[in-house]
Design an enzyme around this catalytic site. Sequence first.
Site, PDB file in Angstrom:
ATOM      1  N   GLU A  51      -3.503  -7.953 -11.930  1.00  0.00           N
ATOM      2  CA  GLU A  51      -3.603  -6.533 -11.555  1.00  0.00           C
ATOM      3  C   GLU A  51      -5.117  -6.230 -11.818  1.00  0.00           C
ATOM      4  O   GLU A  51      -5.712  -5.406 -10.919  1.00  0.00           O
ATOM      5  CB  GLU A  51      -2.822  -5.816 -12.389  1.00  0.00           C
ATOM      6  N   GLY A  70       0.705  -1.190   0.107  1.00  0.00           N
ATOM      7  CA  GLY A  70       0.025   0.094  -0.114  1.00  0.00           C
ATOM      8  C   GLY A  70       0.850   1.209  -0.075  1.00  0.00           C
ATOM      9  O   GLY A  70       0.253   2.447   0.383  1.00  0.00           O
ATOM     10  N   ASP A  98       3.271  -1.365 -13.436  1.00  0.00           N
ATOM     11  CA  ASP A  98       3.834  -2.013 -12.314  1.00  0.00           C
ATOM     12  C   ASP A  98       4.136  -3.417 -12.841  1.00  0.00           C
ATOM     13  O   ASP A  98       5.168  -3.932 -12.557  1.00  0.00           O
ATOM     14  CB  ASP A  98       2.963  -1.990 -11.335  1.00  0.00           C
TER      15      ASP A  98
END
Length: 491
Positions: free
Chosen positions: A227, A176, A238
Amino acid sequence: MESLKVDGPGRSGLAQRPLTQRKPSTPMMPAFMTSAPGKVIVYGEHAVVYGKAAMAAAISLRSYLLVTALTKSQRTITLRFPDIGMEHSWKIDHLPWSAFSHPSKKKYYYDLVDKLDPELVEVMQPHLSVVSPKASPADKKIHQNAASAFLYLLLSLGSKSFSGCIYTIRSTIPIGAGLGSSASISVCLSSAILLQLRTLSGPHPDQPPEEAELQIERINRWAFVGEMCIHGNPSGVDNTVATCGKAVVFKRGDYTSAPTVTPVRNFPELPLLLVNTRQSRSTATEVAKVASLRKTHSSIIEPILEAIDKITESAYHLVSSSAFDSKKSGSVQKLGDLMKINHGLLAALGVSHPKLERIRELVESLDLGWTKLTGAGGGGSAIALLNSNATPSSLQGLQRQLDNEGFEKYQTTLGGDGVGVLWPAVLRSGSEDEGGEEIDQENFLNAKGIEGVEMLVGVGLGASEKREGWKFWSNVGPHVDDEGRQEYTSG
């Protein structure tokens, strides 16, 4: 395509035994591991929202997935993620295989999936709602998102004939914090399931570049599917960095077509300090803040966004130049200057934070390097490219100061390996005759913290020993790195 060969017990004896005398053989797949890195945005935050370029690079903080086969009678699939307190098992025969294998729904390992099938997402819900029922709402969401990515990949690629397995994830990437932890895990899951299907034959020394490139693309495609399960509409940056390693330049365009992602194959491996402010922030809030400024002061904000775009372009040309030498302070100084300017422009957009500025002040006051925020800003993390003056004593002094002020520091490297595999999960130190150390569920679960995991798996800055066995796909050609790991080109 040659597939990974898995030898089972009694293989040599089967050839001499008459067919009528053969006993059923159920060779177990050896335990194996996959690994993928996290990422940081090095240049271009916020400008990328408006069609400008951004550069993202891999960091040496990584996720690791250990896959252990169960006996034929154990018809369960277990996902363990002890770092977030998650563990859940599903009975293989009770999973909705028929929905995913229906002719109108079935996807194959070579398919391009650019959106989730809402009917398949719906049919998974009863199998996700039972995950971590007693967890807090925030933790339950994280656990069920991870389970969603895992199950969608498993059900799309696998089949009901899959053997029982335990999938255990350990991650050294802060979760996070905008560092690509979910993408890293998605790449680990994607590559592991594709390996189980025997659709990946590398990396190995004789692998043609075109084949290696194709395999990396398959891993990346399915990691993107993972994702989507977690984030809904991810950019694709990413998972691309986590798969390919090194760095990429990313440009979103007008949002009506796929973004362009350009690998930066010559991006150097550089020492990096990553500092988590522990200040919560909202990406949506920071993006909205810049949008409001741009609307009110367009003639001022547009040139700032253009300048950030020029910084990314300059960094790309700098590291791509034959004159760039990461061992020369002058080359690193130029990259650092671009980071410092980029941070100043982001601060002008209003997305810095007093804690980010305090980190920058501490690093620069000790002449340790060049600092900028990474990600959306408003809190989150800062990165510092370290210079040659960054001595151990000065870094220890900075560590004490950061600890005293409640920050969390990670010493890492920028621009390292992408996805890797350890098949079987055995590490060697020295010659083959000395045998090796097996990584099993018990010692993997019991490894303490980042250093414990890195020491066990033999990867990352915490791996002080020279451990052989890991193989990594790479965009820069075959070589043996300083840790004794061999890398192979992906084209």
